[in-house]
Scaffold this motif. Sequence first.
Motif, PDB file in Angstrom:
ATOM      1  N   ASP A  38       0.527  -1.068  -0.069  1.00  0.00           N
ATOM      2  CA  ASP A  38      -0.015   0.107   0.542  1.00  0.00           C
ATOM      3  C   ASP A  38       0.743   1.576   0.228  1.00  0.00           C
ATOM      4  O   ASP A  38       1.615   1.498  -1.257  1.00  0.00           O
ATOM      5  N   ASP A  39       0.973   1.634   0.759  1.00  0.00           N
ATOM      6  CA  ASP A  39       1.559   3.410   1.598  1.00  0.00           C
ATOM      7  C   ASP A  39       3.159   3.456   2.336  1.00  0.00           C
ATOM      8  O   ASP A  39       2.064   2.045   3.144  1.00  0.00           O
ATOM      9  N   LEU A  40       3.985   3.722   2.846  1.00  0.00           N
ATOM     10  CA  LEU A  40       4.844   3.446   3.811  1.00  0.00           C
ATOM     11  C   LEU A  40       4.285   3.784   4.485  1.00  0.00           C
ATOM     12  O   LEU A  40       3.329   4.957   4.753  1.00  0.00           O
ATOM     13  N   SER A  41       3.806   2.818   5.972  1.00  0.00           N
ATOM     14  CA  SER A  41       2.705   3.530   7.323  1.00  0.00           C
ATOM     15  C   SER A  41       1.633   2.310   7.621  1.00  0.00           C
ATOM     16  O   SER A  41       0.827   3.679   8.231  1.00  0.00           O
ATOM     17  N   SER A  42       1.363   2.399   5.668  1.00  0.00           N
ATOM     18  CA  SER A  42      -0.001   1.538   5.961  1.00  0.00           C
ATOM     19  C   SER A  42      -1.226   1.246   7.458  1.00  0.00           C
ATOM     20  O   SER A  42      -1.778   0.907   7.510  1.00  0.00           O
ATOM     21  N   GLY A  46       1.274   3.701  10.612  1.00  0.00           N
ATOM     22  CA  GLY A  46       0.715   4.961  11.030  1.00  0.00           C
ATOM     23  C   GLY A  46      -0.396   4.501  12.201  1.00  0.00           C
ATOM     24  O   GLY A  46      -1.201   5.189  11.754  1.00  0.00           O
ATOM     25  N   TYR A 152       5.150   8.163  12.781  1.00  0.00           N
ATOM     26  CA  TYR A 152       4.894   7.874  11.442  1.00  0.00           C
ATOM     27  C   TYR A 152       6.401   8.503  10.434  1.00  0.00           C
ATOM     28  O   TYR A 152       6.340   8.465   9.496  1.00  0.00           O
ATOM     29  N   LEU A 156       8.504   7.128   7.799  1.00  0.00           N
ATOM     30  CA  LEU A 156       9.120   8.015   6.422  1.00  0.00           C
ATOM     31  C   LEU A 156      10.512   8.638   6.534  1.00  0.00           C
ATOM     32  O   LEU A 156      11.269   9.054   5.578  1.00  0.00           O
ATOM     33  N   GLN A 160      13.375   7.255   3.626  1.00  0.00           N
ATOM     34  CA  GLN A 160      13.167   7.968   2.521  1.00  0.00           C
ATOM     35  C   GLN A 160      15.318   8.177   2.744  1.00  0.00           C
ATOM     36  O   GLN A 160      15.521   8.618   2.051  1.00  0.00           O
ATOM     37  N   LYS A 171       5.364   1.210  -4.237  1.00  0.00           N
ATOM     38  CA  LYS A 171       4.481   1.195  -3.422  1.00  0.00           C
ATOM     39  C   LYS A 171       3.617   0.858  -4.108  1.00  0.00           C
ATOM     40  O   LYS A 171       3.750   0.756  -5.617  1.00  0.00           O
ATOM     41  N   GLY A 172       2.874   0.204  -3.426  1.00  0.00           N
ATOM     42  CA  GLY A 172       1.626  -0.478  -4.281  1.00  0.00           C
ATOM     43  C   GLY A 172       1.611  -1.201  -5.181  1.00  0.00           C
ATOM     44  O   GLY A 172       1.518  -1.766  -5.885  1.00  0.00           O
TER      45      GLY A 172
END
Lengths: 390, 252
Positions: A38-42, A46, A152, A156, A160, A171-172
């Motif tokens: 999904d996304d970072l921290s999803s 998060g 969060y 990130l 990063q 991602k995804g």
Amino acid sequence: MADVLSSEVVVIGGGVIGAATAYFLCKEGAEVMIVEADDLSSGASGACDGFVSLQTKQLGGHLEMARESSQLFPSIVEELEVDIEYNRCGGLMLARTAEQLKELKARAKKLKAAGLDVETLSPSELKERLPDVDKNVKGASFCAEDSQVNPYKLTLGLAQRAQEMGATILKGCKVENIVVTNNRVREVDTSLGSIHSRRVVCAAGTGSNQIGKMIIVDIPILPQRGQILVTESRDRLLDHIVSGAEYLGTKANLAEFMPEDEEAQKLGLGFTAEQTASGNILIGSTREFAGFDNNTTPDAINAIARNAIEFLPWIKDLDVIRSFAGLRPCSPDGMPILGTVKGVKGFYIATGHAGDGICLAPITGKLMSELVLDGETSMDIEPFSLYRFK
Amino acid sequence: MEVMREVWEMAAKGAVAVLVCREQIPCNPCEEACRRGAIVVGEDICTPPRYDPSRCDGCGRCVAICPGMAVVLLDRSPGGGRARVTLPYEMRDAVEAGGEAWALDAEGVPLGKGRIVRTAKASRKDAAMLVTLEVPEEWSLKVKGLRVRVMSLEAPQEAEMPSRDEGRTVCRCEEISCAEAQAYAAMGFRSLGALRRYSRIGLGYCQGRFCQTMLAGELQEATSRTPEEVGTFRVRPPVRPVKLSRLGGEDG
Ligand SMILES: Cc1cc2nc3c(=O)[nH]c(=O)nc-3n(C[C@H](O)[C@H](O)[C@H](O)COP(=O)(O)OP(=O)(O)OC[C@H]3O[C@@H](n4cnc5c(N)ncnc54)[C@H](O)[C@@H]3O)c2cc1C
Ligand code: SF4
Ligand code: SF4
């Protein structure tokens, strides 16, 4: 996406554990790819609090890991570009009954013997640190090294920084299969294509069980739901991270700190409160096994609120503006699962951090990087082996 | 549905509340507002309200106070295929009796134009203003909102997207400007939820009511993703700020 992707190491999961692992691997010059559905921290990273709490850890390897982790935070703060809102604020654990206080004292003694600086406070000493605490609170234990961080931003920031050092972040991109031939990981098949890699770290949180199935290994992780209330933002009201002794009871399954109330037991209710850098107060929390349902529930919200008022009466005048729930990746004993898997070379597990993943992320990342690149670790991770459950 | 029929019949004689609240959320201002005891939530603040239309005199207090915009008044007494719907209105632009407004359904899609027959200031400062629209009876039950802005009268869909003037504040709670929102959106988040957690846009007191569309627009633009892919803020209780004491069951 290119037809043939490859990476020296593939990290499955863009939560705090995956991000920390990638960060430490990159520091050692490894070629890393983070693959996140999904996304970072999803995931849990998060939807949690930011306690970096040492006094809540179980004696032994768990506490040792936490202490090492805590020592890594300052350098991470230096190295990340994102401000992770790290604050060495100290942590209070409140006792509601004389028995709890006695148990906290006994515990403090053991923690002290293990090298952690913990003191017990009388009600009047407590008042100095936490004015307006409920008059029924009998005292507290205090650990100056307990800290808080924005989970969060930590996730990130680590991701990063890893990216700056060369990591690729997809991602995804969902991992659908892992190809193993001749007892060795060869390929990771994802929703975006296949990635050739001989080293895979499973940091998929509550998805780890699913990942394990791909190589026919049972990674016993269950999602454990935690619900949190968020208040409006205010000027500084809490100088420390605060929890109730029952939090320790439900978290570590300690009979001496279990809530008496049946409903509270069922919800795994334990009081926590912290004020974030943005001024909101996060009030927790529950520990429930409700499958993958991450909705908040009216019962829990009410129970959390009621419980919080019993510790901090003034909190009742704050406006609650939100609630959220996260799913902790929880192993049968609530402790992380770290290490290799028998019979599948190149597969590494870093999951099961339950309610401690934020705190343990730095040390986990460091140990995983050592394990993947050198085959040995600077700390004994045997107690966290997958095979302790057999 | 029995209640609904009763309400519909009663509305032929004058205004009566139509209450569609099924959310299991901790919320009960309607109960407090109703002086005739027509709405009862009871001890457990999370149960949906029970509503007895026979007690309702159409005062509209519940309409003004409900944070979920779950109550409107319906009045079919004008007859001739016309009905009057009284709605809460929270914007600050001028609404005047005699003017026109778009009547919107629950999704915000315009059903058609209605005539504004009455406006009423709220007696409590945290309650919304009430606006009564006269509309064709057939869709009177679908009306859940209204839009008055002149621009939007011509092109309601377009007008939803606010100007992208850089200095404009997107999130008032966190004081984040349009330029900052654009910078956040360009950081590579895939979903609105992720972007919100990082930027804090929509995490303030208003719970994202004002900023969600703007942030979604920025993210769609930055990522070329569709509105479905970008998603929406997940609505979690409470729907509007509520004193912790209320959640805790003690009245505050
Ligand atoms: C309410 C609550 C409060 C908490 N409070 C604290 C606290 O105060 N202090 C603390 O230290 N810890 C706390 N925790 C625990 C902490 O949040 C977790 O231990 C930690 O976030 C786990 O990180 P993770 O990276 O292992 O998992 P996650 O953050 O869940 O990340 C796993 C990622 O893997 C991805 N994934 C899964 N399957 C696949 C797949 N097949 N392919 C690709 N990607 C996949 C998921 O999308 C997810 O992003 C709390 C947790 C909760 C729920
Ligand atoms: S309109 Fe007035 S009387 Fe009717 S339910 Fe609402 S508050 Fe009660
Ligand atoms: S949402 Fe409206 S109708 Fe429903 S309980 Fe709250 S105030 Fe009452």
